[in-house]
Scaffold this active site. Structure first.
Site, short mmCIF file in Angstrom:
data_model
loop_
_atom_site.label_atom_id
_atom_site.label_comp_id
_atom_site.label_asym_id
_atom_site.label_seq_id
_atom_site.Cartn_x
_atom_site.Cartn_y
_atom_site.Cartn_z
CE LYS A 14 -1.11 -0.08 4.93
NZ LYS A 14 -0.12 0.89 5.37
NE ARG A 89 -2.50 0.13 10.79
CZ ARG A 89 -1.53 0.56 9.96
NH1 ARG A 89 -1.52 1.77 9.49
NH2 ARG A 89 -0.59 -0.28 9.58
NE ARG A 128 8.25 -4.01 4.75
CZ ARG A 128 7.04 -3.49 4.97
NH1 ARG A 128 6.35 -2.98 3.95
NH2 ARG A 128 6.49 -3.51 6.15
NE ARG A 134 8.22 -1.39 8.57
CZ ARG A 134 7.02 -1.02 8.17
NH1 ARG A 134 6.87 -0.38 7.01
NH2 ARG A 134 5.96 -1.28 8.88
NE ARG A 145 3.37 -4.49 11.02
CZ ARG A 145 4.26 -4.61 10.02
NH1 ARG A 145 5.24 -5.49 10.12
NH2 ARG A 145 4.15 -3.88 8.96
#
Ligand code: AMP
Length: 198
Positions: A14, A89, A128, A134, A145
Site C-alpha cells: 500500500k 485502522r 522486506r 524494519r 500485525r
C-alpha cells in the site's frame, strides 16, 4: 480533486501504491506509518511514545494518532485533495476522521482496499525485513500485525462498503500492473468493484 484512503494488510504494497497513485492524481500522500517512523528516527516525543507500540506491531493509541492526523490534514498542501495511507485502522478512527472532514464540509471520494492472502504477505514481509531491517518485520510481529488487520481494520472496510465508496483491488502482481488496476477502478470513483489479477 480527490480525497481517498488506501487500506491493506501489512505487506500488501500500500505504501508503494500510495506514492504512485498520489503522483498520478496530483494529490499529497500521507502515511501515518511514515510520519511515525520519521518521528522515531528523529527521537521526538511523539516518536518515543509511538515506538513503544510499533516495535511490538501494536497500534499507536488513538489519543496520539488522531491528533497527529488532524494536525496533518489542517496543512495547506491537502487543499487539492489527499491520499491517506494507513489511517483509519479502527472504527473509532473512522468516526474521528468523519468529524475532521465534517468541519471542513468535505467527504471521501473513494476508499481503496488492496487484498492479498496471509501466506504471501508473510513471505513478502520476511523478504522486506532482510532488505530494510524494519524493527516490526520479525515473523511474530508480522503475524500480530496481520491479526490486528483482520480483527480491527476489516471492520473499517465494512463501514466503507456500507457507504458505497469501497473499491477492492487485488494487490498481487507486478507493481505496475497493480497501479494500472487501481487507476482503472478509480476512474469511476463511486463504483464498488472488485478487480482481480489475471
Ligand atoms: P504502516 O507503515 O502503515 O504499516 O504502519 C506502521 C506502524 O505504525 C503500525 O504497525 C502501527 O504501529 C503504527 N500505525 C500506523 N498507522 C496507524 C494508525 N492509523 N493507528 C495506530 N497505529 C498506526
Amino acid at each position: 480533486m480527490t480525497r481517498m484512503l488506501i487500506i491493506g494488510p501489512p505487506g500488501s504494497g500500500k505504501g508503494t501504491q500510495a506514492e504512485r497513485i498520489s503522483e498520478r492524481l496530483g494529490v499529497v500522500a500521507i502515511s501515518t506509518g511514515d510520519i511515525f517512523r520519521a518521528n522515531v528516527k528523529g527521537e521526538t516525543p511523539l516518536g518515543v511514545e509511538a515506538r513503544k507500540y510499533m516495535d511490538n506491531g501494536d497500534f499507536v493509541p488513538d489519543s496520539v494518532t488522531n491528533e497527529m492526523v488532524r494536525s496533518r490534514l489542517s496543512q495547506d498542501d491537502v487543499g487539492h485533495g489527499f491520499l491517506l495511507d494507513g489511517y483509519p485502522r479502527t472504527t473509532a478512527q473512522v468516526g474521528y476522521l468523519d468529524s475532521i472532514l465534517a468541519i471542513s464540509g468535505h467527504k471521501l471520494d473513494v476508499v481503496l482496499q488492496l487484498t492479498a492472502d496471509d501466506g504471501e504477505l508473510v513471505t513478502r514481509l520476511l523478504g522486506r525485513a532482510k532488505e530494510t531491517g524494519r524493527s516490526d518485520d520479525t515473523e511474530a510481529v508480522i503475524r500480530h500485525r496481520l491479526d490486528l488487520y483482520h480483527g480491527q481494520t476489516e471492520a473499517v472496510v465494512a463501514k466503507y462498503v456500507e457507504r458505497g465508496i469501497l473499491t477492492q483491488v487485488d494487490g498481487l502482481g507486478r507493481i505496475d500492473e497493480v497501479t494500472d488496476r487501481v487507476m482503472s477502478t478509480i476512474d469511476n470513483p463511486l463504483r464498488i468493484s472488485v478487480v482481480s489479477g489475471s
